[in-house]
Motif scaffolding. Sequence first.
Motif, short mmCIF file in Angstrom:
data_model
loop_
_atom_site.label_atom_id
_atom_site.label_comp_id
_atom_site.label_asym_id
_atom_site.label_seq_id
_atom_site.Cartn_x
_atom_site.Cartn_y
_atom_site.Cartn_z
N LEU A 1 5.67 -15.19 2.05
CA LEU A 1 7.03 -15.08 1.52
C LEU A 1 7.16 -13.83 0.65
O LEU A 1 6.25 -13.51 -0.11
CB LEU A 1 7.34 -16.32 0.68
N MET A 2 8.27 -13.16 0.75
CA MET A 2 8.50 -11.94 -0.03
C MET A 2 9.42 -12.27 -1.22
O MET A 2 10.64 -12.40 -1.07
CB MET A 2 9.14 -10.86 0.84
N ALA A 3 8.81 -12.39 -2.41
CA ALA A 3 9.57 -12.82 -3.59
C ALA A 3 10.12 -11.65 -4.40
O ALA A 3 11.00 -11.85 -5.24
CB ALA A 3 8.68 -13.69 -4.49
N THR A 4 9.58 -10.44 -4.16
CA THR A 4 10.10 -9.26 -4.88
C THR A 4 10.04 -8.05 -3.95
O THR A 4 9.47 -8.12 -2.87
CB THR A 4 9.26 -8.90 -6.14
N GLY A 5 10.58 -6.94 -4.44
CA GLY A 5 10.39 -5.67 -3.76
C GLY A 5 8.96 -5.20 -3.93
O GLY A 5 8.12 -5.91 -4.48
N GLY A 6 8.70 -3.96 -3.46
CA GLY A 6 7.32 -3.47 -3.55
C GLY A 6 7.25 -1.97 -3.65
O GLY A 6 8.25 -1.29 -3.86
N VAL A 7 6.02 -1.46 -3.48
CA VAL A 7 5.73 -0.04 -3.64
C VAL A 7 5.88 0.70 -2.32
O VAL A 7 6.46 1.77 -2.26
CB VAL A 7 4.30 0.17 -4.18
N SER A 8 5.34 0.09 -1.25
CA SER A 8 5.16 0.85 -0.01
C SER A 8 6.32 0.69 0.95
O SER A 8 6.16 0.76 2.16
CB SER A 8 3.86 0.40 0.66
N ALA B 1 -4.80 -1.68 -3.33
CA ALA B 1 -3.54 -1.27 -2.68
C ALA B 1 -2.81 -0.24 -3.54
O ALA B 1 -2.25 0.73 -3.04
CB ALA B 1 -2.66 -2.48 -2.43
N VAL B 2 -2.81 -0.45 -4.86
CA VAL B 2 -2.17 0.51 -5.76
C VAL B 2 -3.06 1.75 -5.90
O VAL B 2 -2.57 2.89 -5.83
CB VAL B 2 -1.93 -0.13 -7.15
N TYR B 3 -4.36 1.53 -6.05
CA TYR B 3 -5.32 2.64 -6.21
C TYR B 3 -5.28 3.59 -5.01
O TYR B 3 -5.38 4.80 -5.17
CB TYR B 3 -6.73 2.04 -6.38
N GLY B 4 -5.13 3.01 -3.82
CA GLY B 4 -5.10 3.82 -2.60
C GLY B 4 -3.96 4.82 -2.62
O GLY B 4 -4.04 5.89 -2.02
N ILE B 5 -2.90 4.47 -3.32
CA ILE B 5 -1.76 5.38 -3.44
C ILE B 5 -1.91 6.24 -4.70
O ILE B 5 -1.87 7.47 -4.62
CB ILE B 5 -0.44 4.57 -3.48
N SER B 6 -2.18 5.62 -5.85
CA SER B 6 -2.19 6.36 -7.11
C SER B 6 -3.35 7.35 -7.18
O SER B 6 -3.20 8.45 -7.72
CB SER B 6 -2.28 5.39 -8.30
N ASP B 7 -4.52 6.99 -6.65
CA ASP B 7 -5.72 7.82 -6.80
C ASP B 7 -6.17 8.51 -5.51
O ASP B 7 -7.04 9.36 -5.55
CB ASP B 7 -6.88 6.99 -7.37
N ARG B 8 -5.63 8.10 -4.38
CA ARG B 8 -6.04 8.72 -3.11
C ARG B 8 -4.85 9.29 -2.34
O ARG B 8 -5.04 9.80 -1.24
CB ARG B 8 -6.73 7.68 -2.21
N GLY B 9 -3.66 9.17 -2.90
CA GLY B 9 -2.47 9.43 -2.08
C GLY B 9 -1.82 10.78 -2.24
O GLY B 9 -0.87 11.10 -1.53
N GLU B 10 -2.34 11.60 -3.16
CA GLU B 10 -1.73 12.91 -3.43
C GLU B 10 -1.56 13.71 -2.14
O GLU B 10 -2.52 13.92 -1.40
CB GLU B 10 -2.63 13.68 -4.40
N GLY B 11 -0.34 14.13 -1.88
CA GLY B 11 -0.10 14.96 -0.70
C GLY B 11 -0.05 14.19 0.61
O GLY B 11 0.16 14.78 1.66
#
Length: 395
Positions: free
Chosen positions: A178-185, A263-273
């Motif tokens: 179930l999707m209870a909120t919005g998200g990042v991706s 999931a957050v780390y993959g974007i915040s620390d590996r996602g530049e560019g």
Amino acid sequence: MTKTLYKNFSLFDGNKDHFEANAYFVVDDETGKITEAGTGLAAEADQTVDLGNKYVMPGMINAHTHITSDVSGKLDPLGSPKLTPVVATKIALDNLSDLLKHGVTYIRDVGADFDVDIQLSKLEKGGNLFAPGICASGRPLAMTGGHFCTLSYEVDSPDEARKAARQALKNGADNIKLMATGGVSFGGESPDDVQLTEEELRAAVIEAHHKGRTANAHAQGTEGIKNAVRAGVDSVEHAFYLDDEAIQMFLDSGTFIVPTLIAVYGISDRGEGQVPDFMLDVAREVKKAHMESIGRAAEAGVKLAMGTDAGTPNNDFKNDSAFELQLMVEAGCTPLQTLQSATINGAQLLKIDHEYGTLEEGKYADFIVLNGNPLDDIKLVQQEKRVFKKGVEVK
Ligand SMILES: [Zn+2]
């Protein structure tokens, strides 16, 4: 009936809080189940495997994956209208193979295209697919235009949520996502957005529980998290923003949190560019709060189950399950809490703990062999390891 004796190792069985030296267990080669376990001198068996004084723990259970998501980015993404069942199945089989090779012997998939996870789960359960066991959700439930609505049943009332949950259960889902909120991706929304209402969530949870199945909710903002816990879900996924009241609600209800820190780390620390700027901005903003929330929840004694959200950007089906354990320790979990989250707790959340999650008589011989004690250094889980699924070594 032939039996294999595994001997000469230290064992974390999932029940005790430490590794026991000089351990052994005996596995029935036909069923793949442990028939006897202990320390010291073992009984006779048809063949013996000497594990060379290494460290054995249950195979990891990853309670949050998306196996039809192609991490390479070469194929159509999760939920894309261009994705076909054949391509989605090929992606899923490759991902399952990677998971198993890296020590994940059971997963809960929480959003797959075309119910591919449900069909592959049936193959695995029938002995027709050598893969991690799968607790399948099929397609999630989201509000119209909500988080990953491209993949989901879109529902806009408790009646519609009930109908979609019944349909997913009819299709063979073990769990209702179930999707209870919005998200990042996902564009055009934020983690704090409340999406499915408490009443909509509850209608679906009741259907899942009536059928003896489970339900879980993607929930990142505080209000949505509380809606999900009050609605009775078995686990809340992500849980970025936990206040004291939310933590108390988890303790009172026994609801699990599946942190998915990677999931957050993959974007915040590996996602530049690599990922759009809107995702980088949101991920960096939430990372600090998320790590603090999970640390506080762990300290308070909230039940945690390991999950990674594998398939989100820079979040793979290989070693990132083991890396999640390192992030959990960095957030403030004890090494023991992280091993339990990936073994006995995961099994309890998935309601498979009568057969999985611990290494003792009557349980499947799903285990990994490590070079050192991960309670001393959690990074050891990321090193090269031997993996056994139902007593068969993964090559
Ligand atoms: Zn997810």
